[in-house]
Scaffold this motif. Structure first.
Motif, PDB file in Angstrom:
ATOM      1  N   ARG A  58       0.837  -1.033   0.103  1.00  0.00           N
ATOM      2  CA  ARG A  58       0.016   0.251   0.014  1.00  0.00           C
ATOM      3  C   ARG A  58       0.681   1.250   0.024  1.00  0.00           C
ATOM      4  O   ARG A  58       1.903   1.341   0.783  1.00  0.00           O
ATOM      5  CB  ARG A  58      -0.700   0.009   1.238  1.00  0.00           C
ATOM      6  CG  ARG A  58      -2.028  -0.906   1.343  1.00  0.00           C
ATOM      7  CD  ARG A  58      -2.765  -1.068   2.537  1.00  0.00           C
ATOM      8  NE  ARG A  58      -3.773  -2.128   2.373  1.00  0.00           N
ATOM      9  CZ  ARG A  58      -4.820  -1.986   2.461  1.00  0.00           C
ATOM     10  NH1 ARG A  58      -5.591  -0.930   2.776  1.00  0.00           N
ATOM     11  NH2 ARG A  58      -5.774  -3.013   2.423  1.00  0.00           N
ATOM     12  N   LEU A  59       0.598   2.190  -0.682  1.00  0.00           N
ATOM     13  CA  LEU A  59       1.169   3.408  -0.847  1.00  0.00           C
ATOM     14  C   LEU A  59       0.270   4.516   0.116  1.00  0.00           C
ATOM     15  O   LEU A  59      -0.897   4.771  -0.337  1.00  0.00           O
ATOM     16  CB  LEU A  59       1.170   3.927  -2.208  1.00  0.00           C
ATOM     17  CG  LEU A  59       1.986   5.131  -2.591  1.00  0.00           C
ATOM     18  CD1 LEU A  59       3.496   4.741  -2.355  1.00  0.00           C
ATOM     19  CD2 LEU A  59       2.010   5.472  -4.228  1.00  0.00           C
ATOM     20  N   ARG A  60       0.846   4.960   1.131  1.00  0.00           N
ATOM     21  CA  ARG A  60       0.080   5.767   2.008  1.00  0.00           C
ATOM     22  C   ARG A  60       0.603   7.316   2.032  1.00  0.00           C
ATOM     23  O   ARG A  60       1.874   7.258   1.765  1.00  0.00           O
ATOM     24  CB  ARG A  60       0.004   5.390   3.527  1.00  0.00           C
ATOM     25  CG  ARG A  60      -0.295   3.901   3.408  1.00  0.00           C
ATOM     26  CD  ARG A  60      -2.177   4.029   3.135  1.00  0.00           C
ATOM     27  NE  ARG A  60      -2.736   4.465   4.315  1.00  0.00           N
ATOM     28  CZ  ARG A  60      -4.211   4.718   4.181  1.00  0.00           C
ATOM     29  NH1 ARG A  60      -4.837   4.426   3.289  1.00  0.00           N
ATOM     30  NH2 ARG A  60      -4.855   5.256   5.060  1.00  0.00           N
ATOM     31  N   VAL A  61      -0.263   8.298   2.351  1.00  0.00           N
ATOM     32  CA  VAL A  61       0.400   9.769   2.310  1.00  0.00           C
ATOM     33  C   VAL A  61       0.431  10.065   3.983  1.00  0.00           C
ATOM     34  O   VAL A  61      -0.832  10.060   4.576  1.00  0.00           O
ATOM     35  CB  VAL A  61      -0.475  10.482   1.600  1.00  0.00           C
ATOM     36  CG1 VAL A  61      -0.170  11.980   1.904  1.00  0.00           C
ATOM     37  CG2 VAL A  61      -0.614  10.413   0.128  1.00  0.00           C
ATOM     38  N   PRO A  62       1.474  10.295   4.595  1.00  0.00           N
ATOM     39  CA  PRO A  62       1.554  10.813   6.068  1.00  0.00           C
ATOM     40  C   PRO A  62       0.797  12.117   5.972  1.00  0.00           C
ATOM     41  O   PRO A  62       1.201  12.988   5.230  1.00  0.00           O
ATOM     42  CB  PRO A  62       2.932  11.135   6.160  1.00  0.00           C
ATOM     43  CG  PRO A  62       3.679  10.335   5.118  1.00  0.00           C
ATOM     44  CD  PRO A  62       2.875  10.404   3.994  1.00  0.00           C
ATOM     45  N   THR A  63      -0.086  12.330   6.872  1.00  0.00           N
ATOM     46  CA  THR A  63      -0.835  13.553   6.831  1.00  0.00           C
ATOM     47  C   THR A  63      -0.049  14.808   7.542  1.00  0.00           C
ATOM     48  O   THR A  63      -0.353  15.742   7.174  1.00  0.00           O
ATOM     49  CB  THR A  63      -2.150  13.207   7.996  1.00  0.00           C
ATOM     50  OG1 THR A  63      -1.725  12.580   9.219  1.00  0.00           O
ATOM     51  CG2 THR A  63      -3.277  12.213   7.318  1.00  0.00           C
ATOM     52  N   ALA A  64       0.725  14.523   8.376  1.00  0.00           N
ATOM     53  CA  ALA A  64       1.529  15.548   8.770  1.00  0.00           C
ATOM     54  C   ALA A  64       2.295  16.164   7.743  1.00  0.00           C
ATOM     55  O   ALA A  64       2.479  17.555   7.895  1.00  0.00           O
ATOM     56  CB  ALA A  64       2.575  15.119  10.221  1.00  0.00           C
ATOM     57  N   ARG A  65       2.984  15.498   6.926  1.00  0.00           N
ATOM     58  CA  ARG A  65       3.778  16.038   5.873  1.00  0.00           C
ATOM     59  C   ARG A  65       2.863  16.523   4.838  1.00  0.00           C
ATOM     60  O   ARG A  65       3.327  17.603   4.268  1.00  0.00           O
ATOM     61  CB  ARG A  65       4.587  14.968   5.284  1.00  0.00           C
ATOM     62  CG  ARG A  65       5.722  14.360   6.212  1.00  0.00           C
ATOM     63  CD  ARG A  65       6.667  13.430   5.784  1.00  0.00           C
ATOM     64  NE  ARG A  65       6.958  13.443   4.410  1.00  0.00           N
ATOM     65  CZ  ARG A  65       7.546  12.488   3.617  1.00  0.00           C
ATOM     66  NH1 ARG A  65       7.575  11.223   4.059  1.00  0.00           N
ATOM     67  NH2 ARG A  65       7.995  12.341   2.394  1.00  0.00           N
ATOM     68  N   LEU A  66       1.743  16.171   4.660  1.00  0.00           N
ATOM     69  CA  LEU A  66       0.668  16.589   3.603  1.00  0.00           C
ATOM     70  C   LEU A  66       0.350  17.980   4.067  1.00  0.00           C
ATOM     71  O   LEU A  66       0.163  18.910   3.417  1.00  0.00           O
ATOM     72  CB  LEU A  66      -0.385  15.725   3.322  1.00  0.00           C
ATOM     73  CG  LEU A  66      -1.248  16.279   2.273  1.00  0.00           C
ATOM     74  CD1 LEU A  66      -0.881  16.637   0.967  1.00  0.00           C
ATOM     75  CD2 LEU A  66      -2.725  15.369   2.306  1.00  0.00           C
ATOM     76  N   LEU A  67      -0.057  18.014   5.482  1.00  0.00           N
ATOM     77  CA  LEU A  67      -0.488  19.292   6.095  1.00  0.00           C
ATOM     78  C   LEU A  67       0.597  20.440   6.113  1.00  0.00           C
ATOM     79  O   LEU A  67       0.353  21.455   6.117  1.00  0.00           O
ATOM     80  CB  LEU A  67      -1.183  19.079   7.612  1.00  0.00           C
ATOM     81  CG  LEU A  67      -2.367  18.277   7.541  1.00  0.00           C
ATOM     82  CD1 LEU A  67      -2.975  17.951   8.997  1.00  0.00           C
ATOM     83  CD2 LEU A  67      -3.682  19.363   6.822  1.00  0.00           C
ATOM     84  N   ALA A  68       1.820  19.902   6.276  1.00  0.00           N
ATOM     85  CA  ALA A  68       2.887  20.901   6.223  1.00  0.00           C
ATOM     86  C   ALA A  68       3.042  21.608   4.723  1.00  0.00           C
ATOM     87  O   ALA A  68       3.203  22.661   4.814  1.00  0.00           O
ATOM     88  CB  ALA A  68       4.225  20.311   6.618  1.00  0.00           C
TER      89      ALA A  68
END
Length: 79
Positions: A58-68
């Motif tokens: 699975r390819l996931r997007v870390p929310t903290a990095r996306l929000l940054a």
């Protein structure tokens, strides 16, 4: 018909409060947050424009990095 709760928008897309509750989201969910389609989201992830981590297959997007990134921090930390 039910009313949307505090973490849902009226259009059903993921909102900032929802992002803060999850450590990662799918590439498709990240695309919805960014207002782009599934194909464009996966292409942006492939190019490194959307930060991702691979967990199993699975390819996931870390929310903290996306929000940054959404808050103006354009630095791309190493995975």
């Amino acid at each position: 018909m039910t009313e949307p709760n505090a973490t849902q928008s009226t259009t059903g897309t993921t909102t900032a409060p929802t992002l803060l509750q999850k450590p990662t989201i799918s590439v498709v969910e990240a695309g919805k947050v960014l207002g782009i389609g599934r194909g464009a989201a996966y292409e942006a992830a492939r190019r490194g424009q959307i930060p991702t981590i691979k967990i199993g297959q699975r390819l996931r997007v870390p929310t903290a990095r996306l929000l940054a990134i959404l808050n103006g921090d354009s630095r791309q930390p190493q995975s």
